[in-house]
Design a protein around this motif. Structure first.
Motif, mmCIF file in Angstrom:
data_model
loop_
_atom_site.group_PDB
_atom_site.id
_atom_site.type_symbol
_atom_site.label_atom_id
_atom_site.label_comp_id
_atom_site.label_asym_id
_atom_site.label_seq_id
_atom_site.Cartn_x
_atom_site.Cartn_y
_atom_site.Cartn_z
ATOM 1 N N MET A 71 3.650 -6.000 0.042
ATOM 2 C CA MET A 71 2.222 -5.857 -0.206
ATOM 3 C C MET A 71 1.893 -6.513 -1.560
ATOM 4 S SD MET A 71 4.051 -3.310 -1.167
ATOM 5 C CE MET A 71 4.387 -2.572 -2.703
ATOM 6 N N HIS A 72 0.627 -6.602 -1.876
ATOM 7 C CA HIS A 72 0.190 -7.231 -3.126
ATOM 8 C C HIS A 72 -0.298 -6.186 -4.127
ATOM 9 C CE1 HIS A 72 0.530 -11.326 -1.603
ATOM 10 N NE2 HIS A 72 0.114 -10.835 -0.445
ATOM 11 N N ILE A 73 -0.398 -6.599 -5.376
ATOM 12 C CA ILE A 73 -0.796 -5.680 -6.446
ATOM 13 C C ILE A 73 -2.149 -5.030 -6.164
ATOM 14 C CG2 ILE A 73 -1.757 -7.518 -7.896
ATOM 15 C CD1 ILE A 73 -0.684 -5.871 -10.334
ATOM 16 N N TRP A 74 -3.069 -5.776 -5.569
ATOM 17 C CA TRP A 74 -4.386 -5.207 -5.298
ATOM 18 C C TRP A 74 -4.329 -4.149 -4.208
ATOM 19 C CZ3 TRP A 74 -3.412 -10.500 -5.077
ATOM 20 C CH2 TRP A 74 -3.174 -11.029 -3.816
ATOM 21 N N ASP A 75 -3.257 -4.102 -3.455
ATOM 22 C CA ASP A 75 -3.082 -3.066 -2.438
ATOM 23 C C ASP A 75 -2.604 -1.741 -3.031
ATOM 24 O OD1 ASP A 75 -3.656 -4.835 -0.256
ATOM 25 O OD2 ASP A 75 -1.605 -5.598 -0.363
ATOM 26 N N ILE A 76 -1.990 -1.784 -4.219
ATOM 27 C CA ILE A 76 -1.307 -0.586 -4.725
ATOM 28 C C ILE A 76 -1.685 -0.153 -6.142
ATOM 29 C CG2 ILE A 76 0.696 -0.833 -3.224
ATOM 30 C CD1 ILE A 76 2.150 -2.165 -5.606
ATOM 31 N N ALA A 77 -2.405 -0.985 -6.887
ATOM 32 C CA ALA A 77 -2.667 -0.667 -8.298
ATOM 33 C C ALA A 77 -3.431 0.648 -8.463
ATOM 34 C CB ALA A 77 -3.409 -1.820 -8.976
ATOM 35 N N ALA A 78 -4.565 0.779 -7.807
ATOM 36 C CA ALA A 78 -5.367 1.997 -7.951
ATOM 37 C C ALA A 78 -4.631 3.208 -7.375
ATOM 38 C CB ALA A 78 -6.718 1.815 -7.266
ATOM 39 N N ALA A 79 -3.970 3.017 -6.236
ATOM 40 C CA ALA A 79 -3.247 4.136 -5.617
ATOM 41 C C ALA A 79 -2.089 4.608 -6.488
ATOM 42 C CB ALA A 79 -2.755 3.734 -4.231
ATOM 43 N N SER A 80 -1.498 3.719 -7.275
ATOM 44 C CA SER A 80 -0.427 4.128 -8.195
ATOM 45 C C SER A 80 -0.945 5.124 -9.215
ATOM 46 C CB SER A 80 0.151 2.901 -8.914
ATOM 47 O OG SER A 80 0.774 2.053 -8.012
ATOM 48 N N VAL A 81 -2.139 4.891 -9.699
ATOM 49 C CA VAL A 81 -2.759 5.825 -10.645
ATOM 50 C C VAL A 81 -3.035 7.153 -9.956
ATOM 51 C CG1 VAL A 81 -4.784 6.244 -12.104
ATOM 52 C CG2 VAL A 81 -3.751 3.959 -12.020
ATOM 53 N N ILE A 82 -3.527 7.105 -8.738
ATOM 54 C CA ILE A 82 -3.837 8.330 -7.992
ATOM 55 C C ILE A 82 -2.575 9.169 -7.792
ATOM 56 C CG2 ILE A 82 -4.638 9.223 -5.754
ATOM 57 C CD1 ILE A 82 -6.560 6.757 -5.706
#
Length: 130
Positions: A71-82
């Motif tokens: 996957m790409h960074i835009w797929d996981i960046a916000a969810a990593s914070v969550i």
């Protein structure tokens, strides 16, 4: 996040991703076998179709652990914070390696222990960094 700290009885989630080379599919199928067979077999394995939704399921506690590569960074960046704000962990799939979201591979888990179990069991496919 859930209170599950081991692979036994864990509800896990992963994805097959868009890469369809034989080597990639074989690696991902070996990973599924690694977490679903004894000893330490997980309770269940799901594929929901979205990296962000999978990570939010870990944060919500409806799934205990998640791994993916491709996957790409835009797929996981916000969810990593969550996930981390909910009390979970987001790790590099390689033990001892610092997490780098641009490397297109991740483990999210309800606990460090479960994350480390996934690090030991799951092989990640290498992709060109974002």
């Amino acid at each position: 996040v859930s209170t599950q700290s081991t692979g036994v009885r864990a509800q896990l989630v992963c994805e097959m991703g868009g890469e369809r080379s034989q080597a990639t599919i074989e690696t991902k199928l070996r990973n599924i076998a690694a977490v679903t067979t004894e000893p330490e077999a997980c309770h269940g394995l799901r594929m929901q179709g979205s990296a962000a939704l999978n990570m939010c399921a870990v944060a919500e506690g409806t799934c205990d652990g998640y791994w993916e590569s491709g996957m790409h960074i835009w797929d996981i960046a916000a969810a990593s914070v969550i996930v981390t704000e909910a009390g979970g962990v987001v790790l590099s799939p390689k033990e001892g390696e610092e997490l780098d979201l641009t490397k297109r591979r991740i483990i999210a888990a309800s606990s460090v222990e479960l994350g480390q179990t996934l690090q030991r069991k799951v092989q990640h496919v290498e992709y060109r960094a974002d």
